[in-house]
Design an enzyme around this catalytic site. Structure first.
Site, PDB file in Angstrom:
ATOM      1  N   GLU A   1     -22.078 -21.831 -37.288  1.00 50.49           N
ATOM      2  CA  GLU A   1     -21.173 -22.054 -38.413  1.00 50.49           C
ATOM      3  C   GLU A   1     -21.330 -23.473 -38.969  1.00 50.49           C
ATOM      4  O   GLU A   1     -21.432 -23.684 -40.185  1.00 50.49           O
ATOM      5  CB  GLU A   1     -19.713 -21.860 -37.994  1.00 50.49           C
ATOM      6  CG  GLU A   1     -19.344 -20.447 -37.583  1.00 50.49           C
ATOM      7  CD  GLU A   1     -19.472 -20.209 -36.089  1.00 50.49           C
ATOM      8  OE1 GLU A   1     -20.387 -20.784 -35.462  1.00 50.49           O
ATOM      9  OE2 GLU A   1     -18.666 -19.442 -35.555  1.00 50.49           O
TER      10      GLU A   1
ATOM     11  N   GLY B   1     -15.715 -30.106 -25.416  1.00 50.33           N
ATOM     12  CA  GLY B   1     -15.429 -30.012 -26.851  1.00 50.33           C
ATOM     13  C   GLY B   1     -13.944 -30.115 -27.162  1.00 50.33           C
ATOM     14  O   GLY B   1     -13.516 -30.911 -28.008  1.00 50.33           O
ATOM     15  N   ARG B   2     -13.124 -29.350 -26.455  1.00 49.61           N
ATOM     16  CA  ARG B   2     -11.689 -29.323 -26.772  1.00 49.61           C
ATOM     17  C   ARG B   2     -10.944 -30.549 -26.239  1.00 49.61           C
ATOM     18  O   ARG B   2      -9.738 -30.672 -26.415  1.00 49.61           O
ATOM     19  CB  ARG B   2     -11.059 -28.028 -26.261  1.00 49.61           C
ATOM     20  CG  ARG B   2     -11.274 -27.760 -24.789  1.00 49.61           C
ATOM     21  CD  ARG B   2     -10.907 -26.329 -24.419  1.00 49.61           C
ATOM     22  NE  ARG B   2     -11.309 -25.975 -23.065  1.00 49.61           N
ATOM     23  CZ  ARG B   2     -12.521 -25.577 -22.710  1.00 49.61           C
ATOM     24  NH1 ARG B   2     -13.467 -25.505 -23.602  1.00 49.61           N
ATOM     25  NH2 ARG B   2     -12.788 -25.264 -21.456  1.00 49.61           N
TER      26      ARG B   2
ATOM     27  N   LYS C   1     -21.133 -31.012 -30.887  1.00 51.80           N
ATOM     28  CA  LYS C   1     -21.618 -31.549 -29.610  1.00 51.80           C
ATOM     29  C   LYS C   1     -23.069 -31.097 -29.379  1.00 51.80           C
ATOM     30  O   LYS C   1     -23.927 -31.899 -29.071  1.00 51.80           O
ATOM     31  CB  LYS C   1     -20.703 -31.063 -28.489  1.00 51.80           C
ATOM     32  CG  LYS C   1     -21.058 -31.597 -27.127  1.00 51.80           C
ATOM     33  CD  LYS C   1     -20.003 -31.207 -26.120  1.00 51.80           C
ATOM     34  CE  LYS C   1     -20.490 -31.431 -24.715  1.00 51.80           C
ATOM     35  NZ  LYS C   1     -19.514 -31.009 -23.714  1.00 51.80           N
TER      36      LYS C   1
ATOM     37  N   HIS D   1      13.251 -18.140 -38.964  1.00 50.33           N
ATOM     38  CA  HIS D   1      13.450 -17.079 -39.956  1.00 50.33           C
ATOM     39  C   HIS D   1      12.363 -16.023 -39.858  1.00 50.33           C
ATOM     40  O   HIS D   1      12.176 -15.235 -40.778  1.00 50.33           O
ATOM     41  CB  HIS D   1      13.476 -17.685 -41.363  1.00 50.33           C
ATOM     42  CG  HIS D   1      14.599 -18.668 -41.511  1.00 50.33           C
ATOM     43  ND1 HIS D   1      15.811 -18.334 -42.061  1.00 50.33           N
ATOM     44  CD2 HIS D   1      14.696 -19.958 -41.102  1.00 50.33           C
ATOM     45  CE1 HIS D   1      16.602 -19.399 -42.020  1.00 50.33           C
ATOM     46  NE2 HIS D   1      15.952 -20.392 -41.443  1.00 50.33           N
TER      47      HIS D   1
ATOM     48  N   GLU E   1      -8.667 -21.628 -23.963  1.00 45.58           N
ATOM     49  CA  GLU E   1     -10.091 -21.713 -23.661  1.00 45.58           C
ATOM     50  C   GLU E   1     -10.276 -22.296 -22.255  1.00 45.58           C
ATOM     51  O   GLU E   1     -11.259 -21.997 -21.585  1.00 45.58           O
ATOM     52  CB  GLU E   1     -10.775 -22.622 -24.698  1.00 45.58           C
ATOM     53  CG  GLU E   1     -12.182 -22.162 -25.064  1.00 45.58           C
ATOM     54  CD  GLU E   1     -12.701 -22.873 -26.294  1.00 45.58           C
ATOM     55  OE1 GLU E   1     -12.510 -22.343 -27.400  1.00 45.58           O
ATOM     56  OE2 GLU E   1     -13.289 -23.950 -26.163  1.00 45.58           O
TER      57      GLU E   1
ATOM     58  N   LYS F   1     -21.251 -17.034 -29.760  1.00 46.18           N
ATOM     59  CA  LYS F   1     -22.298 -17.757 -30.490  1.00 46.18           C
ATOM     60  C   LYS F   1     -23.589 -16.953 -30.505  1.00 46.18           C
ATOM     61  O   LYS F   1     -24.338 -16.971 -31.461  1.00 46.18           O
ATOM     62  CB  LYS F   1     -22.538 -19.123 -29.842  1.00 46.18           C
ATOM     63  CG  LYS F   1     -21.375 -20.090 -30.035  1.00 46.18           C
ATOM     64  CD  LYS F   1     -21.700 -21.488 -29.555  1.00 46.18           C
ATOM     65  CE  LYS F   1     -20.504 -22.409 -29.703  1.00 46.18           C
ATOM     66  NZ  LYS F   1     -20.739 -23.781 -29.351  1.00 46.18           N
TER      67      LYS F   1
HETATM   68  C1  G6Q Z   1     -14.691 -26.377 -26.837  1.00 50.23           C
HETATM   69  C2  G6Q Z   1     -15.653 -25.311 -27.008  1.00 50.23           C
HETATM   70  C3  G6Q Z   1     -15.906 -24.899 -28.434  1.00 50.23           C
HETATM   71  C4  G6Q Z   1     -16.774 -25.880 -29.201  1.00 50.23           C
HETATM   72  C5  G6Q Z   1     -17.222 -25.245 -30.498  1.00 50.23           C
HETATM   73  C6  G6Q Z   1     -18.126 -26.139 -31.283  1.00 50.23           C
HETATM   74  O1  G6Q Z   1     -14.366 -26.822 -25.777  1.00 50.23           O
HETATM   75  O2  G6Q Z   1     -16.826 -25.592 -26.352  1.00 50.23           O
HETATM   76  O3  G6Q Z   1     -14.716 -24.706 -29.139  1.00 50.23           O
HETATM   77  O4  G6Q Z   1     -16.099 -27.064 -29.447  1.00 50.23           O
HETATM   78  O5  G6Q Z   1     -17.852 -24.043 -30.224  1.00 50.23           O
HETATM   79  O6  G6Q Z   1     -19.233 -26.509 -30.540  1.00 50.23           O
HETATM   80  P1  G6Q Z   1     -20.138 -27.696 -30.991  1.00 50.23           P
HETATM   81  O7  G6Q Z   1     -19.334 -28.937 -30.992  1.00 50.23           O
HETATM   82  O8  G6Q Z   1     -21.268 -27.748 -30.017  1.00 50.23           O
HETATM   83  O9  G6Q Z   1     -20.603 -27.364 -32.378  1.00 50.23           O
END
Ligand code: G6Q
Length: 558
Positions: free
Chosen positions: A217, A272-273, A211, A389, A358, A525
């Site tokens: 990463e 994002g989520r 986003k 199990h 989150e 981050k």
């Molecule tokens: C989700 C969070 C987080 C995010 C990641 C990746 O709601 O904000 O999990 O999706 O940190 O972020 P980017 O999409 O900006 O790389």
């Protein structure tokens, strides 16, 4: 005392919880033949039986009164109306617009107060996704040497990974025969290295999903891929042919070296989520085809409509949310288990873990005031029957109350011998056993004379033989919801995900939280950046605590 805990409805539930101390689910079923029928609700292919919960009609009435007092319905309306309910970032929360199937305008209130209908931009991106997915699947769009793609790699993390990774796996029976899908998220070089080992660069499509397009990463992994294409023995336009981006930030995408014509946009009003429905779901759309992706949207939209219109007492997300509040705030449950009896849903608990923890893992309310009540539980789970199990022991006989959601599909995509019936039988049997338990007397009657004789032969003393039924006693009264899905189709998966999204929203409304920010993630981050330069720079480190400093120095030395 906070506003929430001073509500008379909160006080009434606290009193009621004390009165429920002796409540016994088994007796409740014995004395009330209508219990299962009354405590269940259905929407299309989803059937929720919530009768095996530690509730009475009175409990439900009190929980619904709490929901009214917290204006759950008003808060729901504010979300759908596109108000900036993500107040710490002053953003609207409109992932429901991404899967909207109606004709009404979908208004969004911009920070400056301007209202905007988002349907056109959503439709535009969907059209581009449709064309792209079709071309990749058919082989019309191919790699730089003219060969069709065989592999699609999603590079992203958190919300830009867990949703598509979970859904592509869940919908495996619908995925394209020629294409294999991979998800690289971790900055651990092993993740990208092991993935690349399986790939031919000439027939691989990489989708870099971020986003912000600033996540360490994702960018680190994407750079590895970009550099491979820049140096590979492939035609000069290889990067453009093999790497596309999904982001809400065009500038860093271009700076990275991806042309805007190879970028799929989404917007700051999609968390994002909650972004799987947007272009973040591009890998899913390619995997299952765009028609199925539309079915996925339709299922979610049906759940949105149900959430918006069904009376609270018959509203699946509201009911699930209220039950969660009951256990978390009034019966002291610290965790909640999600136990899918479906191998395709193996990643569903991990996906939900992010969505839930989150969103509602917060210690201050929307106004920044520290709360004096518990908020989101620890969510966890693994597919059944594997979990049986492993950790079910603790759910059955441990000292903690762990409410659980058992999720199963009535029909399987893989009718192999009698396995699916065995799976379903296990799911139902666990729910029943957790609820009924087993008294010591019942356990005693199970011990046969032959068994006792064997134990005696092994030298077990009589008092230990006598005590054995105590160990084989199950207190029962352990609550579960059973969610039966007709079959794991794209539409039903969409409805299932939307169900939990709305559950989270309702709980956030009751706890007075902003479920749509994630400062804990943002912290992570930034932090790594500081330690990174200390690990890489050959100088005496004076910052940090002595433990972190020592660890940095040890890593540098070795
Ligand atoms: C989700 C969070 C987080 C995010 C990641 C990746 O709601 O904000 O999990 O999706 O940190 O972020 P980017 O999409 O900006 O790389």
């Amino acid at each position: 005392m906070s506003e929430l805990t001073s509500l008379p409805q909160w006080g009434a539930l606290s009193d009621h919880a004390r009165g429920m101390a002796g409540f016994n689910l088994r007796q409740a079923f014995d004395t009330d033949p209508g219990r299962a029928g009354r405590f269940s609700v259905e929407l299309d292919d989803l059937f929720l039986d919530y009768s095996k919960n530690l509730i009475t009609d009175e409990t439900l009435g009190l929980l619904l009164a709490l929901a009214r007092a917290c204006d759950v319905e008003g808060f729901r309306a504010r979300m759908f109306a596109g108000e900036p309910i993500n107040n710490t970032e002053r953003r609207a929360v409109l992932h429901t617009a991404l899967r909207y199937q109606g004709d009404e305008p979908l208004k969004l209130t911009r920070p400056d107060g301007r209202e905007e209908d988002v349907r056109a931009e959503v439709a535009d991106v969907l059209l581009r996704m449709k064309a792209f997915a079709k071309e990749v699947r058919s082989g019309v769009r191919c790699g730089s040497t003219g060969l069709p793609f065989t592999d699609v790699v999603n590079i992203g993390i958190g919300g830009s990974d867990l949703g598509p990774a979970m859904a592509v796996r869940a919908l495996t029976p619908y995925t394209h025969d020629r294409l294999r899908f991979h998800f690289v998220s971790n900055v651990d070089p092993t993740h990208i290295a092991e993935t690349l080992r399986q790939l031919d660069l000439a027939t691989t499509l990489f989708i870099v999903v971020s986003k912000t397009f600033g996540t360490q990463e994702t960018l680190a992994n994407a750079r590895v891929v970009r550099d491979l294409y820049l140096t590979a023995q492939l035609p000069r336009n290889a990067l453009a042919k093999h790497v596309v981006a999904v982001s809400s930030e065009p500038k860093p995408v271009q700076d990275f070296g991806i042309e805007l014509e190879n970028m799929f946009e989404f917007w700051d009003w999609v968390g994002g989520r909650y972004s799987l429905w947007s272009a973040v779901g591009l890998s899913l759309a390619i995997a299952i085809g765009f028609d199925n992706f539309v079915q996925f949207h339709r299922g979610a939209h049906a759940m949105d409509k149900h959430f918006q219109t069904a009376p609270a007492g018959e509203n699946m997300p509201i009911l699930l949310a209220l039950l969660g509040v009951w256990y978390r705030n009034f019966l002291g449950a610290a965790t909640h288990a999600v136990l899918p009896y479906d191998q395709y849903l193996a990643r569903f608990p991990a996906y939900l873990q992010q969505a839930d923890m989150e969103s509602n893992g917060k210690r201050v309310d929307r106004n920044g005031v520290e709360v004096d009540y518990q908020t989101g539980p620890i969510l966890w789970g693994e597919p059944g029957t594997n979990g049986q199990h492993a950790f079910y022991q603790l759910i059955h006989q441990g000292t903690q109350l762990i409410p659980a959601d058992l999720i199963a599909c009535i029909r399987t995509h893989n009718p192999v011998a009698n396995l699916h019936d065995l799976l379903l039988a296990n799911c139902l049997a666990q729910g029943e056993a957790l609820m009924t338990g087993k008294t010591t007397d019942e356990a005693r009657t199970e011990v046969t004379a032959a068994e006792i004789e064997k134990l005696e032969q092994r030298g077990m003393p009589p008092e230990e033989i006598e005590r054995r039924p105590i160990h084989r006693t199950f207190p029962g009264n352990r609550p579960t919801n059973t969610l039966l899905i007709h079959k794991l189709t794209p539409g039903n998966l969409g409805a299932l995900i939307a169900l939990y999204e709305h559950k989270i929203h309702v709980q956030g409304a009751i706890w007075g939280l902003n479920s749509y920010d994630q400062w804990g993630v943002e912290l992570g981050k930034k932090l790594a950046g500081e330690v990174y330069s200390d690990i890489r720079t050959p100088r005496v480190v004076t910052e940090h605590d002595s433990s972190t400093r020592g660890l940095i120095e040890r890593i540098r030395k070795h």
